[in-house]
Design an enzyme around this catalytic site. Structure first.
Site, PDB file in Angstrom:
ATOM      1  N   TYR A 141       1.116  -1.067   0.164  1.00  0.00           N
ATOM      2  CA  TYR A 141       0.399   0.056   0.455  1.00  0.00           C
ATOM      3  C   TYR A 141       1.142   1.371  -0.171  1.00  0.00           C
ATOM      4  CZ  TYR A 141      -4.304   2.993   1.615  1.00  0.00           C
ATOM      5  OH  TYR A 141      -5.139   3.860   1.817  1.00  0.00           O
ATOM      6  N   LYS A 169      -1.421  -1.260  -4.006  1.00  0.00           N
ATOM      7  CA  LYS A 169      -2.465  -0.248  -4.169  1.00  0.00           C
ATOM      8  C   LYS A 169      -1.579   1.568  -4.254  1.00  0.00           C
ATOM      9  CE  LYS A 169      -6.366   1.628  -1.275  1.00  0.00           C
ATOM     10  NZ  LYS A 169      -7.437   1.802   0.005  1.00  0.00           N
TER      11      LYS A 169
END
Length: 300
Positions: A141, A169
């Site tokens: 992330y 992400k």
């Protein structure tokens, strides 16, 4: 492991965590999961940013995972479940991986270390150590505006060669960085857009999908836009996106997940828009705007 676990793609939902009177609202959680079990999503992320994971006790996270898994089983719906983890101390994140190793989860979404702002080599070693500490897949992330550090493409691409670091992400908010990552990533490494207003643009340029808080509402519209893009219907996808683009703006007009929780409360999917401090409810002005949008939206 099937393809949607090893190579995450499609529309993933970072599920909100419902609260009621200071505790985990299990009834609302079950209702929420039962609802989304009938929606065109490809995976769920639990206890991440949208799920207020940093405000959950360890036993609450374990209970959350158990309830979601059981509810999906009752609905006879197979969805990959990823658990959100974060931390600035590599040792503690390794410990969290060990503590959750036996849980019924398929992988992890792990944020870059926040506040400490390590150099690229430190980030590389951090995620390498984590990858060595679990057999489950990891999605990185990368969200610099929250963590204070950006995992650059050189380190990202080195990490992408590891078999269980399966994607990112992408919230880098740097178009050049994102486009270069799409160009040079190895086969099997997924790029999932995490900035909701960029959902159409990122997928049009080759992203594999999105981890999209705004897909709590208008879920089918988000899935349809991606499906049209990957089948070559860019005109239709753009037309659909033009009708949907104001939704992410509305749901991020104030800090998430307060707006999306307010919307879900208004349509009856959760019993309260309650958050945990330091998060607070939406302002009365935004509440009125969300109420209007929710009332105008067609039932899904």
């Amino acid at each position: 492991m099937d393809d949607n676990l090893s190579t995450p793609q499609g529309l993933w939902l970072p599920l909100v965590t419902p609260f009621r009177d200071g505790t985990l609202d299990e009834a609302s959680l079950k209702r929420l999961v039962a609802h989304f079990s009938h929606e065109p999503i490809d995976g769920l992320i639990l206890a991440a940013t949208t799920g207020e994971g940093m405000c959950l006790d360890d036993d609450e996270v374990e209970r959350l995972v158990s309830i979601v898994g059981a509810t999906l089983d009752e609905a006879r719906k197979r969805l990959p479940l990823y658990l959100g983890l974060s931390g600035s101390d590599t040792r503690k994140v390794v410990k969290a991986l060990a503590q959750t190793a036996s849980w019924e989860i398929d992988g992890y979404l792990i944020a870059c270390p926040y506040y400490t702002r390590p150099p690229q080599q430190g980030l590389f070693q951090h995620f390498s150590r984590l990858a060595d500490s679990t057999q489950k897949p990891i999605i990185i992330y990368n969200i610099p505006h929250r963590t204070g550090v950006n995992l650059g493409n050189e380190a990202m691409l080195r990490l992408a060669e590891r078999p269980n670091i399966v994607g990112v992400k992408d919230c880098a908010a740097d178009a050049a960085q994102s486009f270069d990552l799409l160009r040079y990533r190895p086969k099997g490494f997924s790029i999932l857009v995490g900035e909701d207003p960029l959902f159409y643009t990122a997928i049009a340029h080759g992203a594999d999908g999105g981890i999209t808080a705004s897909a709590h509402v208008h879920t089918r519209a988000f899935a349809t836009i991606r499906n049209k893009l990957i089948t070559g219907d860019r005109v239709g996808a753009l037309s659909d996106w033009n009708g949907l683009a104001d939704v992410p703006r509305l749901l991020f007009a104030e800090p998430s997940p307060a707006p999306v929780k307010h919307w879900l409360w208004r349509i009856g999917l959760i019993d309260s828009p309650e958050l945990r401090l330091p998060m607070v409810p939406v302002t009365p002005e935004l509440a009125r705007r969300i109420d209007s949008a929710a009332a105008a939206a067609k039932p899904q």
